[in-house]
Scaffold this active site. Sequence first.
Site, PDB file in Angstrom:
ATOM      1  N   ASP A  11       0.740  -1.319  -0.148  1.00  0.00           N
ATOM      2  CA  ASP A  11      -0.022  -0.028  -0.043  1.00  0.00           C
ATOM      3  C   ASP A  11       0.833   1.170   0.061  1.00  0.00           C
ATOM      4  O   ASP A  11       2.041   1.230   0.141  1.00  0.00           O
ATOM      5  CB  ASP A  11      -0.894  -0.117   1.207  1.00  0.00           C
ATOM      6  N   GLY A  44      -2.589   9.891  -4.207  1.00  0.00           N
ATOM      7  CA  GLY A  44      -3.573  11.060  -4.938  1.00  0.00           C
ATOM      8  C   GLY A  44      -2.858  12.038  -5.409  1.00  0.00           C
ATOM      9  O   GLY A  44      -3.523  12.961  -6.341  1.00  0.00           O
ATOM     10  N   CYS A  75      -4.521  -0.773  -2.240  1.00  0.00           N
ATOM     11  CA  CYS A  75      -4.679   0.482  -2.466  1.00  0.00           C
ATOM     12  C   CYS A  75      -5.479   0.613  -4.009  1.00  0.00           C
ATOM     13  O   CYS A  75      -4.940   0.029  -4.908  1.00  0.00           O
ATOM     14  CB  CYS A  75      -3.170   0.844  -2.823  1.00  0.00           C
ATOM     15  N   CYS A 189     -11.312   3.427  -0.337  1.00  0.00           N
ATOM     16  CA  CYS A 189      -9.798   3.699   0.034  1.00  0.00           C
ATOM     17  C   CYS A 189      -9.573   2.689   1.226  1.00  0.00           C
ATOM     18  O   CYS A 189     -10.315   2.715   2.185  1.00  0.00           O
ATOM     19  CB  CYS A 189      -9.143   5.038   0.335  1.00  0.00           C
TER      20      CYS A 189
END
Length: 286
Positions: A11, A44, A75, A189
């Site tokens: 992740d 992001g 993720c 998420c």
Amino acid sequence: MAARPTILVFDSGLGGLTVLREVVLARPDARYVYAADDAFFPYGRHGEAALTARLVPLMGELIAAHAPDLVVVACNTASTLVLPHLRAAFAVPFVGTVPAIKPACASSRSTLVSVLGTEATVKREYTRALIRDFGQGCAVTLVGSAHLASIAEAALRAEPVDAAAIGREIAPCFVEEGGRRTDTIVLACTHYPLLRDELTAASPWPVAFVDPAPAIARRVADLLHGAPTGARSESRPAEDAIVFTSGRPPAPPLAAALARFGLALPETTVRTTAGRTASAALGATG
């Protein structure tokens, strides 16, 4: 495949621990390596090209170092953008993480469903395609949060959590239309289940939060085939590892939090992809 498989869970940060927890329940006999790309967190804020350029070689280093039998990309952003590139580059099986839109829409009674993800995830065509294919007549609201993942990481480090900030982040998820209300929210998420209690407290009315982790665990079990060869035990040799790409060891509050996720992660020295050595004093659990 080895009798005791090695599973790599990857992740951008520590949200994947919510997936790891479920996978451990499905395969308690496996050896686990958890890799957190904290040096590049949050994903992001990076574009698709930058993420692909980083993650493909990074995954190659992790696979070479740990020889996993299976990799879980825990993720949503990495899965929706880079998973095809990873599968093309490496022979090891990959299990990705995608918004659980199909089960959420199937279970909604009001047919008002929201997808709460990072700004990157909700903008992806992949996410919109899932809605077109599996929306089942529901009106689906996409909500991109800029801060929830960072808030979840802070909470895991035992830092104060701003309840009002969480309320502001999730407010657009709650829609009233024609006498109906949103009744189901997809947690798109893996960080967000870390805040489940806070999300519930900040909700203006009760909703069902849908976490994809149990489905990911079932997929892992299917791909590995066969029944687990044993249970986790404090008496078994400590074989698990955690890797932080930044090379920074966790502070004591974070170490204590990590120990609550059902893994016996002992004090271990691991080589990060940054070429530095990090000591991860994580403590053992039962």
